[in-house]
Scaffold this motif. Structure first.
Motif, PDB file in Angstrom:
ATOM      1  N   TYR A   1      -6.829  14.634   6.571  1.00 19.17           N
ATOM      2  CA  TYR A   1      -7.270  15.044   5.242  1.00 19.17           C
ATOM      3  C   TYR A   1      -6.252  15.987   4.611  1.00 19.17           C
ATOM      4  O   TYR A   1      -5.582  16.743   5.307  1.00 19.17           O
ATOM      5  CB  TYR A   1      -8.646  15.723   5.342  1.00 19.17           C
ATOM      6  N   HIS A   2      -6.169  15.936   3.289  1.00 16.48           N
ATOM      7  CA  HIS A   2      -5.215  16.766   2.548  1.00 16.48           C
ATOM      8  C   HIS A   2      -5.598  18.243   2.539  1.00 16.48           C
ATOM      9  O   HIS A   2      -4.726  19.105   2.541  1.00 16.48           O
ATOM     10  CB  HIS A   2      -5.086  16.288   1.098  1.00 16.48           C
ATOM     11  N   THR A   3      -6.902  18.527   2.496  1.00 11.57           N
ATOM     12  CA  THR A   3      -7.347  19.919   2.414  1.00 11.57           C
ATOM     13  C   THR A   3      -8.335  20.234   3.532  1.00 11.57           C
ATOM     14  O   THR A   3      -9.008  19.341   4.062  1.00 11.57           O
ATOM     15  CB  THR A   3      -8.034  20.220   1.066  1.00 11.57           C
ATOM     16  N   GLU A   4      -8.434  21.509   3.855  1.00  7.79           N
ATOM     17  CA  GLU A   4      -9.377  21.946   4.873  1.00  7.79           C
ATOM     18  C   GLU A   4     -10.814  21.720   4.406  1.00  7.79           C
ATOM     19  O   GLU A   4     -11.696  21.398   5.194  1.00  7.79           O
ATOM     20  CB  GLU A   4      -9.144  23.420   5.200  1.00  7.79           C
ATOM     21  N   LYS A   5     -11.047  21.843   3.104  1.00  4.00           N
ATOM     22  CA  LYS A   5     -12.392  21.628   2.550  1.00  4.00           C
ATOM     23  C   LYS A   5     -12.850  20.192   2.772  1.00  4.00           C
ATOM     24  O   LYS A   5     -13.993  19.953   3.167  1.00  4.00           O
ATOM     25  CB  LYS A   5     -12.429  21.967   1.069  1.00  4.00           C
ATOM     26  N   GLU A   6     -11.967  19.225   2.540  1.00  6.38           N
ATOM     27  CA  GLU A   6     -12.309  17.817   2.782  1.00  6.38           C
ATOM     28  C   GLU A   6     -12.721  17.612   4.239  1.00  6.38           C
ATOM     29  O   GLU A   6     -13.724  16.954   4.526  1.00  6.38           O
ATOM     30  CB  GLU A   6     -11.108  16.914   2.496  1.00  6.38           C
ATOM     31  N   ALA A   7     -11.954  18.168   5.147  1.00 11.74           N
ATOM     32  CA  ALA A   7     -12.250  18.019   6.573  1.00 11.74           C
ATOM     33  C   ALA A   7     -13.561  18.699   6.935  1.00 11.74           C
ATOM     34  O   ALA A   7     -14.373  18.138   7.680  1.00 11.74           O
ATOM     35  CB  ALA A   7     -11.103  18.589   7.404  1.00 11.74           C
ATOM     36  N   ASN A   8     -13.792  19.894   6.400  1.00 13.18           N
ATOM     37  CA  ASN A   8     -15.043  20.598   6.687  1.00 13.18           C
ATOM     38  C   ASN A   8     -16.255  19.857   6.132  1.00 13.18           C
ATOM     39  O   ASN A   8     -17.335  19.882   6.739  1.00 13.18           O
ATOM     40  CB  ASN A   8     -14.994  22.029   6.147  1.00 13.18           C
ATOM     41  N   ASP A   9     -16.112  19.190   4.993  1.00 16.54           N
ATOM     42  CA  ASP A   9     -17.205  18.381   4.451  1.00 16.54           C
ATOM     43  C   ASP A   9     -17.575  17.255   5.417  1.00 16.54           C
ATOM     44  O   ASP A   9     -18.751  16.978   5.643  1.00 16.54           O
ATOM     45  CB  ASP A   9     -16.833  17.801   3.083  1.00 16.54           C
TER      46      ASP A   9
ATOM     47  N   MET B   1       0.836  -1.171   0.000  1.00 13.72           N
ATOM     48  CA  MET B   1       0.000   0.000   0.000  1.00 13.72           C
ATOM     49  C   MET B   1       0.889   1.245   0.000  1.00 13.72           C
ATOM     50  O   MET B   1       1.798   1.367   0.813  1.00 13.72           O
ATOM     51  CB  MET B   1      -0.911   0.002   1.226  1.00 13.72           C
ATOM     52  N   ALA B   2       0.620   2.168  -0.884  1.00 17.40           N
ATOM     53  CA  ALA B   2       1.397   3.389  -0.986  1.00 17.40           C
ATOM     54  C   ALA B   2       1.016   4.351   0.133  1.00 17.40           C
ATOM     55  O   ALA B   2      -0.133   4.408   0.558  1.00 17.40           O
ATOM     56  CB  ALA B   2       1.167   4.049  -2.333  1.00 17.40           C
ATOM     57  N   LYS B   3       2.010   5.106   0.591  1.00 19.17           N
ATOM     58  CA  LYS B   3       1.745   6.096   1.632  1.00 19.17           C
ATOM     59  C   LYS B   3       0.938   7.243   1.045  1.00 19.17           C
ATOM     60  O   LYS B   3       1.195   7.707  -0.047  1.00 19.17           O
ATOM     61  CB  LYS B   3       3.050   6.649   2.203  1.00 19.17           C
ATOM     62  N   GLN B   4      -0.061   7.684   1.797  1.00 21.16           N
ATOM     63  CA  GLN B   4      -0.873   8.816   1.373  1.00 21.16           C
ATOM     64  C   GLN B   4      -0.223  10.133   1.761  1.00 21.16           C
ATOM     65  O   GLN B   4      -0.433  11.143   1.122  1.00 21.16           O
ATOM     66  CB  GLN B   4      -2.256   8.751   2.015  1.00 21.16           C
ATOM     67  N   PHE B   5       0.574  10.126   2.812  1.00 19.63           N
ATOM     68  CA  PHE B   5       1.153  11.347   3.354  1.00 19.63           C
ATOM     69  C   PHE B   5       2.653  11.179   3.524  1.00 19.63           C
ATOM     70  O   PHE B   5       3.141  10.091   3.793  1.00 19.63           O
ATOM     71  CB  PHE B   5       0.515  11.693   4.705  1.00 19.63           C
ATOM     72  N   ASN B   6       3.371  12.279   3.390  1.00 22.50           N
ATOM     73  CA  ASN B   6       4.818  12.280   3.561  1.00 22.50           C
ATOM     74  C   ASN B   6       5.191  13.239   4.682  1.00 22.50           C
ATOM     75  O   ASN B   6       4.432  14.157   5.014  1.00 22.50           O
ATOM     76  CB  ASN B   6       5.503  12.718   2.264  1.00 22.50           C
ATOM     77  N   VAL B   7       6.371  13.045   5.239  1.00 21.96           N
ATOM     78  CA  VAL B   7       6.866  13.922   6.294  1.00 21.96           C
ATOM     79  C   VAL B   7       6.915  15.352   5.756  1.00 21.96           C
ATOM     80  O   VAL B   7       7.370  15.597   4.644  1.00 21.96           O
ATOM     81  CB  VAL B   7       8.263  13.467   6.764  1.00 21.96           C
ATOM     82  N   GLY B   8       6.382  16.277   6.546  1.00 22.07           N
ATOM     83  CA  GLY B   8       6.363  17.682   6.157  1.00 22.07           C
ATOM     84  C   GLY B   8       5.062  18.134   5.520  1.00 22.07           C
ATOM     85  O   GLY B   8       4.835  19.333   5.364  1.00 22.07           O
ATOM     86  N   ASP B   9       4.181  17.191   5.148  1.00 24.94           N
ATOM     87  CA  ASP B   9       2.888  17.551   4.554  1.00 24.94           C
ATOM     88  C   ASP B   9       2.018  18.275   5.578  1.00 24.94           C
ATOM     89  O   ASP B   9       2.008  17.931   6.758  1.00 24.94           O
ATOM     90  CB  ASP B   9       2.118  16.317   4.080  1.00 24.94           C
TER      91      ASP B   9
END
Length: 80
Positions: A57-65, A1-9
Motif C-alpha cells: 500500500y502507498h500509505t500507512e492509513k490504507e494498510a491500517n484500514d 498495465m502501468a506500474k503502481q510502484f517505482n524503485v525507491g518508493d
C-alpha cells in the motif's frame, strides 16, 4: 498495465493480517515488487520479500484500514 510502484518508493506491507510494516521498493516488474523492510530481522541485516503489487500500500492509513477489516472479519467468524 502501468506500474503502481517505482524503485525507491516507501510502501506498507501487512504481515500476519494485523501488523503493518514499512518497506522500500528495491525492484518492480511484471506486477510484482521486491521490498526491503526498514527494520532489522535480527540476523545479518534488513530482510526483504517479493510480493504482488496488490499486497502493498502507498500509505500507512490504507494498510491500517485493511487491518481493521481483517480484525472485524476474524471477530465475526468467531461468533459463528
Amino acid at each position: 498495465m502501468a506500474k503502481q510502484f517505482n524503485v525507491g518508493d516507501t510502501v506498507y506491507f501487512i504481515s500476519s493480517s494485523v501488523f503493518v510494516r514499512k518497506a522500500t521498493v528495491i525492484r518492480a516488474a511484471s506486477g510484482f515488487v521486491t521490498i526491503k523492510f526498514d527494520t532489522n530481522n535480527g540476523n545479518d541485516g534488513p530482510s526483504g520479500i517479493r510480493v504482488r503489487e496488490s499486497k502493498v500500500y502507498h500509505t500507512e492509513k490504507e494498510a491500517n484500514d485493511v487491518v481493521q477489516i481483517n480484525k472485524s472479519r476474524q471477530q465475526n467468524s468467531r461468533k459463528l
